[in-house]
Write an enzyme that holds these catalytic residues in place. Structure first.
Site: not given
Length: 140
Positions: A12-13
């Site tokens: 997840c960025a």
């Protein structure tokens, strides 16, 4: 400075940006995979203290986006059962410092709780950046 146990979805960025903010502020971050952690309902429930059941959820999860799960219709037991079965539904990150636990990364609250270095607190670091389009993140 605090030691933060940080339950994330590794790819997840936003979780990567959230961890970077904590580290830049001098905190130690111990990252754990939210999706592979072996959760117990009582343990997971501690992260949601003070939140309405609807606020426990990751609204980028496909099951929510496609209407298979409707958080507004669930009680605590139903919500926890769904999350134990499908951890992608859990709002992230989950963070723990000592005995204090929270769900989500509202920058102003995290700054008050732990302290962050000066950053733009208007940037949304909770919503999936891919959610702005009509497509669902294939990794959620």
């Amino acid at each position: 400075m605090a030691t933060v146990i940080f339950y994330e979805k590794p790819e997840c960025a936003n979780n990567k940006r959230q961890k970077r903010l904590l580290i830049e502020a001098g905190h130690t971050v111990i990252a754990k995979n939210l999706l592979t952690e072996v959760w117990q309902a009582e343990q997971l429930r501690l992260f949601f203290s003070g939140l309405a059941v609807r606020d426990w959820f990751n609204y980028s999860a496909p099951a929510i986006k496609y209407g298979e799960v409707e958080p507004d219709t669930l009680n605590e037991q139903q919500a926890l059962a769904l999350m134990l079965d499908n951890p992608v539904l859990i709002r992230r990150p989950l963070m723990q410092v000592g005995e204090q636990r929270i769900a989500g990364f509202h920058q102003e609250y995290v700054n008050e709780w732990l302290g962050l270095t000066a950053h733009n607190t208007t940037q949304d670091l909770e919503s999936c950046p891919r959610s702005a389009s009509s497509s669902v993140c294939s990794h959620d």
